[in-house]
Write a protein that holds these residues in place. Structure first.
Motif, PDB file in Angstrom:
ATOM      1  N   GLY A 145      65.630  81.531  99.783  1.00 59.47           N
ATOM      2  CA  GLY A 145      65.599  80.216  99.163  1.00 59.47           C
ATOM      3  C   GLY A 145      66.518  80.107  97.958  1.00 59.47           C
ATOM      4  O   GLY A 145      66.902  81.106  97.353  1.00 59.47           O
ATOM      5  N   TRP A 146      66.861  78.852  97.635  1.00 61.83           N
ATOM      6  CA  TRP A 146      67.748  78.562  96.507  1.00 61.83           C
ATOM      7  C   TRP A 146      66.984  77.766  95.462  1.00 61.83           C
ATOM      8  O   TRP A 146      66.426  76.705  95.748  1.00 61.83           O
ATOM      9  CB  TRP A 146      68.942  77.745  96.965  1.00 61.83           C
ATOM     10  CG  TRP A 146      69.845  78.417  97.963  1.00 61.83           C
ATOM     11  CD1 TRP A 146      69.717  79.666  98.514  1.00 61.83           C
ATOM     12  CD2 TRP A 146      71.012  77.848  98.541  1.00 61.83           C
ATOM     13  NE1 TRP A 146      70.740  79.908  99.382  1.00 61.83           N
ATOM     14  CE2 TRP A 146      71.550  78.808  99.425  1.00 61.83           C
ATOM     15  CE3 TRP A 146      71.647  76.627  98.394  1.00 61.83           C
ATOM     16  CZ2 TRP A 146      72.709  78.570 100.162  1.00 61.83           C
ATOM     17  CZ3 TRP A 146      72.809  76.399  99.131  1.00 61.83           C
ATOM     18  CH2 TRP A 146      73.325  77.359  99.995  1.00 61.83           C
ATOM     19  N   ILE A 147      66.989  78.248  94.231  1.00 59.65           N
ATOM     20  CA  ILE A 147      66.285  77.590  93.130  1.00 59.65           C
ATOM     21  C   ILE A 147      67.283  76.794  92.297  1.00 59.65           C
ATOM     22  O   ILE A 147      68.324  77.315  91.893  1.00 59.65           O
ATOM     23  CB  ILE A 147      65.562  78.629  92.246  1.00 59.65           C
ATOM     24  CG1 ILE A 147      64.539  79.413  93.081  1.00 59.65           C
ATOM     25  CG2 ILE A 147      64.885  77.944  91.061  1.00 59.65           C
ATOM     26  CD1 ILE A 147      63.952  80.617  92.362  1.00 59.65           C
ATOM     27  N   THR A 148      66.938  75.540  92.044  1.00 65.46           N
ATOM     28  CA  THR A 148      67.714  74.669  91.158  1.00 65.46           C
ATOM     29  C   THR A 148      66.738  74.010  90.191  1.00 65.46           C
ATOM     30  O   THR A 148      65.515  74.160  90.321  1.00 65.46           O
ATOM     31  CB  THR A 148      68.463  73.580  91.948  1.00 65.46           C
ATOM     32  OG1 THR A 148      67.512  72.760  92.621  1.00 65.46           O
ATOM     33  CG2 THR A 148      69.449  74.178  92.942  1.00 65.46           C
ATOM     34  N   GLY A 149      67.270  73.261  89.247  1.00 65.18           N
ATOM     35  CA  GLY A 149      66.437  72.603  88.249  1.00 65.18           C
ATOM     36  C   GLY A 149      65.554  71.505  88.802  1.00 65.18           C
ATOM     37  O   GLY A 149      64.659  71.028  88.110  1.00 65.18           O
ATOM     38  N   GLU A 150      65.757  71.124  90.048  1.00 64.31           N
ATOM     39  CA  GLU A 150      64.933  70.043  90.595  1.00 64.31           C
ATOM     40  C   GLU A 150      63.669  70.521  91.305  1.00 64.31           C
ATOM     41  O   GLU A 150      62.909  69.710  91.807  1.00 64.31           O
ATOM     42  CB  GLU A 150      65.756  69.152  91.522  1.00 64.31           C
ATOM     43  CG  GLU A 150      66.197  69.799  92.796  1.00 64.31           C
ATOM     44  CD  GLU A 150      67.006  68.858  93.675  1.00 64.31           C
ATOM     45  OE1 GLU A 150      67.200  69.190  94.848  1.00 64.31           O
ATOM     46  OE2 GLU A 150      67.446  67.802  93.209  1.00 64.31           O
ATOM     47  N   ILE A 151      63.433  71.835  91.321  1.00 64.60           N
ATOM     48  CA  ILE A 151      62.194  72.328  91.922  1.00 64.60           C
ATOM     49  C   ILE A 151      61.454  73.228  90.935  1.00 64.60           C
ATOM     50  O   ILE A 151      62.069  73.851  90.065  1.00 64.60           O
ATOM     51  CB  ILE A 151      62.433  73.071  93.250  1.00 64.60           C
ATOM     52  CG1 ILE A 151      63.327  74.301  93.044  1.00 64.60           C
ATOM     53  CG2 ILE A 151      63.006  72.140  94.297  1.00 64.60           C
ATOM     54  CD1 ILE A 151      63.382  75.200  94.247  1.00 64.60           C
ATOM     55  N   VAL A 152      60.136  73.264  91.078  1.00 65.60           N
ATOM     56  CA  VAL A 152      59.298  74.124  90.243  1.00 65.60           C
ATOM     57  C   VAL A 152      58.404  74.975  91.127  1.00 65.60           C
ATOM     58  O   VAL A 152      58.106  74.612  92.268  1.00 65.60           O
ATOM     59  CB  VAL A 152      58.451  73.309  89.233  1.00 65.60           C
ATOM     60  CG1 VAL A 152      59.353  72.578  88.236  1.00 65.60           C
ATOM     61  CG2 VAL A 152      57.499  72.342  89.914  1.00 65.60           C
ATOM     62  N   GLY A 153      57.955  76.095  90.625  1.00 65.62           N
ATOM     63  CA  GLY A 153      57.156  77.076  91.360  1.00 65.62           C
ATOM     64  C   GLY A 153      55.747  77.184  90.842  1.00 65.62           C
ATOM     65  O   GLY A 153      55.183  76.166  90.462  1.00 65.62           O
ATOM     66  N   PRO A 154      55.249  78.406  90.818  1.00 66.74           N
ATOM     67  CA  PRO A 154      55.927  79.679  91.015  1.00 66.74           C
ATOM     68  C   PRO A 154      56.403  79.854  92.468  1.00 66.74           C
ATOM     69  O   PRO A 154      55.898  79.206  93.376  1.00 66.74           O
ATOM     70  CB  PRO A 154      54.876  80.714  90.646  1.00 66.74           C
ATOM     71  CG  PRO A 154      53.572  80.026  90.860  1.00 66.74           C
ATOM     72  CD  PRO A 154      53.809  78.578  90.599  1.00 66.74           C
ATOM     73  N   PHE A 155      57.386  80.751  92.632  1.00 69.58           N
ATOM     74  CA  PHE A 155      58.037  80.949  93.910  1.00 69.58           C
ATOM     75  C   PHE A 155      57.610  82.256  94.555  1.00 69.58           C
ATOM     76  O   PHE A 155      57.551  83.288  93.892  1.00 69.58           O
ATOM     77  CB  PHE A 155      59.559  80.966  93.728  1.00 69.58           C
ATOM     78  CG  PHE A 155      60.079  79.758  93.001  1.00 69.58           C
ATOM     79  CD1 PHE A 155      60.047  78.512  93.596  1.00 69.58           C
ATOM     80  CD2 PHE A 155      60.585  79.865  91.722  1.00 69.58           C
ATOM     81  CE1 PHE A 155      60.530  77.394  92.930  1.00 69.58           C
ATOM     82  CE2 PHE A 155      61.067  78.758  91.046  1.00 69.58           C
ATOM     83  CZ  PHE A 155      61.033  77.510  91.655  1.00 69.58           C
ATOM     84  N   LYS A 156      57.357  82.196  95.858  1.00 70.73           N
ATOM     85  CA  LYS A 156      57.064  83.416  96.610  1.00 70.73           C
ATOM     86  C   LYS A 156      58.240  84.360  96.465  1.00 70.73           C
ATOM     87  O   LYS A 156      59.389  83.943  96.472  1.00 70.73           O
ATOM     88  CB  LYS A 156      56.815  83.096  98.069  1.00 70.73           C
ATOM     89  CG  LYS A 156      56.346  84.297  98.844  1.00 70.73           C
ATOM     90  CD  LYS A 156      55.676  83.883 100.121  1.00 70.73           C
ATOM     91  CE  LYS A 156      55.239  85.085 100.894  1.00 70.73           C
ATOM     92  NZ  LYS A 156      53.822  85.285 100.834  1.00 70.73           N
TER      93      LYS A 156
END
Length: 164
Positions: A145-156
């Protein structure tokens, strides 16, 4: 330990609002990828896969890669949602990133639109941008996956998240 989802600000998405099984959707965002100082992809015709707890994975048209940048790599794997994946290495500017990308040549019916599209690990190439924003790779070495400022987690992918 059960994760506590971050509250998205206006204009953001929470990966905890993404579905399971995952959903495929079209993205018109401009994707650019560099390897060896060479821009090997510039595309606004991607698909993104949205799955609970994961930053989106982006699938780019194979035709949008610089000619010669994609080379078939050995091996395959199976995704319960998308089918059997084939692997690809990327090469440009005298640099080769082995088995850094994957595709589903004969995906399941729900993911049929990504036949002929290629996803890649953002952390295994020089640079990836999405609409000009530098992408942060999903934590860990398994997910793409790709993280950018438009998504929030926490991320797997962070330590302790295997059972999420």
């Amino acid at each position: 330990m059960k994760p506590v989802p971050a509250v998205p600000a206006p204009g953001q998405e929470s990966v905890w609002d993404y579905p399971r099984p995952p959903r495929l959707e079209r993205s018109e965002k401009q994707v650019e990828v560099w390897l060896g100082g060479v821009k090997i992809v510039s595309s606004s015709g991607a698909y993104r896969v949205l799955e609970t707890s994961h930053p989106p994975g982006y699938y780019l048209p194979a035709a949008d890669f610089l000619p010669g940048a994609l080379q078939r790599a050995p091996g395959s794997s199976v995704c319960e949602w998308k089918g059997r994946a084939s692997y690809w290495s990327l090469s440009a500017g005298g640099v080769t990133a082995p088995s850094v990308a994957w595709s589903y040549e004969h995906p399941t019916s729900d993911f049929a639109p990504i036949a002929g599209y290629v996803a890649l690990y953002a952390g295994r190439v020089e640079r990836v941008t999405l609409d000009g924003e530098e992408v942060t790779p999903q934590p860990g070495d398994f997910y793409g996956g790709w993280i950018t400022g438009e998504i929030v987690g926490p991320f797997k992918g962070v330590p302790g998240s295997w059972g999420w």
